[in-house]
Design a protein around this motif. Structure first.
Motif, PDB file in Angstrom:
ATOM      1  N   ALA A  25    -110.857 -46.027   7.789  1.00 15.13           N
ATOM      2  CA  ALA A  25    -110.758 -45.400   9.107  1.00 15.13           C
ATOM      3  C   ALA A  25    -112.072 -45.349   9.874  1.00 15.13           C
ATOM      4  N   ASP A  26    -113.053 -46.129   9.492  1.00 17.69           N
ATOM      5  CA  ASP A  26    -114.336 -46.040  10.179  1.00 17.69           C
ATOM      6  C   ASP A  26    -114.429 -47.034  11.348  1.00 17.69           C
ATOM      7  N   GLY A  27    -115.232 -46.661  12.346  1.00 18.66           N
ATOM      8  CA  GLY A  27    -115.551 -47.542  13.459  1.00 18.66           C
ATOM      9  C   GLY A  27    -114.350 -47.965  14.293  1.00 18.66           C
ATOM     10  N   LEU A  28    -114.468 -49.155  14.831  1.00 14.07           N
ATOM     11  CA  LEU A  28    -113.427 -49.689  15.714  1.00 14.07           C
ATOM     12  C   LEU A  28    -112.102 -49.899  14.992  1.00 14.07           C
ATOM     13  N   LEU A  29    -112.165 -50.237  13.707  1.00 18.74           N
ATOM     14  CA  LEU A  29    -110.918 -50.409  12.961  1.00 18.74           C
ATOM     15  C   LEU A  29    -110.135 -49.100  12.944  1.00 18.74           C
ATOM     16  N   GLY A  30    -110.814 -47.989  12.753  1.00 23.87           N
ATOM     17  CA  GLY A  30    -110.147 -46.684  12.761  1.00 23.87           C
ATOM     18  C   GLY A  30    -109.488 -46.400  14.097  1.00 23.87           C
ATOM     19  N   GLU A  31    -110.177 -46.724  15.186  1.00 23.46           N
ATOM     20  CA  GLU A  31    -109.603 -46.535  16.518  1.00 23.46           C
ATOM     21  C   GLU A  31    -108.390 -47.431  16.721  1.00 23.46           C
ATOM     22  N   TRP A  32    -108.505 -48.659  16.274  1.00 27.21           N
ATOM     23  CA  TRP A  32    -107.416 -49.623  16.414  1.00 27.21           C
ATOM     24  C   TRP A  32    -106.191 -49.157  15.620  1.00 27.21           C
ATOM     25  N   LEU A  33    -106.421 -48.692  14.390  1.00 27.43           N
ATOM     26  CA  LEU A  33    -105.318 -48.202  13.561  1.00 27.43           C
ATOM     27  C   LEU A  33    -104.692 -46.951  14.180  1.00 27.43           C
ATOM     28  N   ALA A  34    -105.507 -46.058  14.731  1.00 22.56           N
ATOM     29  CA  ALA A  34    -104.969 -44.859  15.392  1.00 22.56           C
ATOM     30  C   ALA A  34    -104.062 -45.256  16.546  1.00 22.56           C
ATOM     31  N   HIS A  35    -104.447 -46.290  17.276  1.00 24.98           N
ATOM     32  CA  HIS A  35    -103.616 -46.789  18.380  1.00 24.98           C
ATOM     33  C   HIS A  35    -102.277 -47.291  17.847  1.00 24.98           C
ATOM     34  N   ASP A  36    -102.309 -48.098  16.781  1.00 22.43           N
ATOM     35  CA  ASP A  36    -101.068 -48.635  16.205  1.00 22.43           C
ATOM     36  C   ASP A  36    -100.195 -47.522  15.626  1.00 22.43           C
ATOM     37  N   ILE A  37    -100.815 -46.521  15.013  1.00 24.43           N
ATOM     38  CA  ILE A  37    -100.043 -45.392  14.484  1.00 24.43           C
ATOM     39  C   ILE A  37     -99.348 -44.669  15.623  1.00 24.43           C
ATOM     40  N   GLY A  38    -100.066 -44.424  16.713  1.00 23.07           N
ATOM     41  CA  GLY A  38     -99.472 -43.780  17.878  1.00 23.07           C
ATOM     42  C   GLY A  38     -98.319 -44.592  18.453  1.00 23.07           C
ATOM     43  N   GLU A  39     -98.480 -45.908  18.505  1.00 25.04           N
ATOM     44  CA  GLU A  39     -97.408 -46.765  19.013  1.00 25.04           C
ATOM     45  C   GLU A  39     -96.182 -46.709  18.104  1.00 25.04           C
ATOM     46  N   ALA A  40     -96.391 -46.763  16.795  1.00 24.61           N
ATOM     47  CA  ALA A  40     -95.269 -46.684  15.853  1.00 24.61           C
ATOM     48  C   ALA A  40     -94.559 -45.338  15.973  1.00 24.61           C
ATOM     49  N   MET A  41     -95.315 -44.277  16.209  1.00 14.85           N
ATOM     50  CA  MET A  41     -94.703 -42.959  16.388  1.00 14.85           C
ATOM     51  C   MET A  41     -93.873 -42.908  17.673  1.00 14.85           C
ATOM     52  N   ARG A  42     -94.382 -43.521  18.720  1.00 12.79           N
ATOM     53  CA  ARG A  42     -93.619 -43.563  19.981  1.00 12.79           C
ATOM     54  C   ARG A  42     -92.322 -44.333  19.790  1.00 12.79           C
ATOM     55  N   TRP A  43     -92.355 -45.451  19.059  1.00 18.50           N
ATOM     56  CA  TRP A  43     -91.123 -46.207  18.800  1.00 18.50           C
ATOM     57  C   TRP A  43     -90.153 -45.373  17.975  1.00 18.50           C
ATOM     58  N   ARG A  44     -90.663 -44.720  16.930  1.00 21.81           N
ATOM     59  CA  ARG A  44     -89.799 -43.869  16.102  1.00 21.81           C
ATOM     60  C   ARG A  44     -89.103 -42.811  16.957  1.00 21.81           C
ATOM     61  N   ASP A  45     -89.881 -42.168  17.813  1.00 23.88           N
ATOM     62  CA  ASP A  45     -89.311 -41.129  18.670  1.00 23.88           C
ATOM     63  C   ASP A  45     -88.305 -41.708  19.651  1.00 23.88           C
ATOM     64  N   TRP A  46     -88.560 -42.899  20.169  1.00 23.92           N
ATOM     65  CA  TRP A  46     -87.630 -43.559  21.081  1.00 23.92           C
ATOM     66  C   TRP A  46     -86.322 -43.884  20.359  1.00 23.92           C
ATOM     67  N   TYR A  47     -86.424 -44.394  19.119  1.00 20.51           N
ATOM     68  CA  TYR A  47     -85.214 -44.673  18.338  1.00 20.51           C
ATOM     69  C   TYR A  47     -84.435 -43.384  18.089  1.00 20.51           C
ATOM     70  N   ARG A  48     -85.144 -42.308  17.740  1.00 19.99           N
ATOM     71  CA  ARG A  48     -84.470 -41.025  17.502  1.00 19.99           C
ATOM     72  C   ARG A  48     -83.757 -40.546  18.762  1.00 19.99           C
ATOM     73  N   ASP A  49     -84.421 -40.669  19.900  1.00 21.03           N
ATOM     74  CA  ASP A  49     -83.777 -40.263  21.167  1.00 21.03           C
ATOM     75  C   ASP A  49     -82.524 -41.088  21.429  1.00 21.03           C
ATOM     76  N   HIS A  50     -82.598 -42.392  21.166  1.00 23.67           N
ATOM     77  CA  HIS A  50     -81.439 -43.272  21.373  1.00 23.67           C
ATOM     78  C   HIS A  50     -80.322 -42.896  20.397  1.00 23.67           C
ATOM     79  N   LEU A  51     -80.705 -42.596  19.155  1.00 23.31           N
ATOM     80  CA  LEU A  51     -79.720 -42.208  18.149  1.00 23.31           C
ATOM     81  C   LEU A  51     -78.972 -40.953  18.567  1.00 23.31           C
ATOM     82  N   ALA A  52     -79.677 -40.016  19.157  1.00 26.08           N
ATOM     83  CA  ALA A  52     -79.038 -38.778  19.613  1.00 26.08           C
ATOM     84  C   ALA A  52     -78.012 -39.039  20.716  1.00 26.08           C
ATOM     85  N   LYS A  53     -78.169 -40.119  21.443  1.00 29.01           N
ATOM     86  CA  LYS A  53     -77.249 -40.456  22.536  1.00 29.01           C
ATOM     87  C   LYS A  53     -76.012 -41.195  22.053  1.00 29.01           C
ATOM     88  N   LEU A  54     -76.038 -41.710  20.825  1.00 29.11           N
ATOM     89  CA  LEU A  54     -74.889 -42.470  20.311  1.00 29.11           C
ATOM     90  C   LEU A  54     -73.777 -41.558  19.843  1.00 29.11           C
TER      91      LEU A  54
END
Length: 184
Positions: free
Chosen positions: A155-184
């Protein structure tokens, strides 16, 4: 068609899924189908002979599609203006492919398979749609866990920042899928 042992789709099957899904929506000419498949897949993954090398004619020989009208006789080659329709066997294959799992890590192929699931989810029987979205929630959670593990070790340096970005993106997708699931 070969699959990985976990039953995930391989690239050529993703192209087949695109073709079958397009025909499930409406009959169309071979030329229009080829253009639709090439356009969609190329925009998601870029042009690739490995992916786009599928012959739509092969779908005919597997009885997944059938020609209608002009040049529709057995043994005749398909022309660009030959109209194709999905067969019952083709619809079964389409649904089977839509049920295939998507595995973490998210690769370009995984993203294409997710996009295809989203594009053609409505073609599955209503009772099966939620299960597919639940799979996507699970896949996103596995991706988050994988990335968090990697970040915990590197998690050091730019790699840590890059991974934090990807983690945030994966969390946003998970939440989007959950929201869609609630609508089904």
């Amino acid at each position: 068609m070969p699959r990985f042992r976990d039953q995930s789709l391989i690239p050529t099957e993703a192209v087949r899924l695109t073709a079958l899904g397009e025909l499930a929506r409406a009959e169309m000419s071979l030329g229009a189908l080829s253009a639709a498949v090439r356009g969609f897949v190329s925009r998601l993954m870029g042009p690739s002979l490995d992916v786009l090398g599928l012959s739509i004619e092969q779908l005919r020989y597997e009885d997944l599609v059938e020609p209608r009208g002009k040049r529709a006789g057995p043994g005749q080659s398909l022309s660009a203006d030959t109209v194709l329709a999905l067969t019952d066997k083709g619809r079964e294959k389409l649904c089977d492919m839509l049920r295939s799992p998507v595995r973490a890590p998210m690769t370009d192929l995984s993203k294409m398979v997710v996009a295809l699931k989203m594009r053609f989810l409505d073609l599955l029987p209503e009772g099966e749609r939620a299960a597919q979205v639940e799979q996507l929630v699970e896949m996103a959670e596995m991706e988050i866990a994988r990335l968090q593990d990697l970040a915990g070790r590197n998690a050091d340096g730019l790699l840590g920042e890059w991974l934090a970005h990807d983690i945030g993106e994966a969390m946003r997708w998970r939440d989007w899928y959950r929201d869609h699931l609630a609508k089904l």
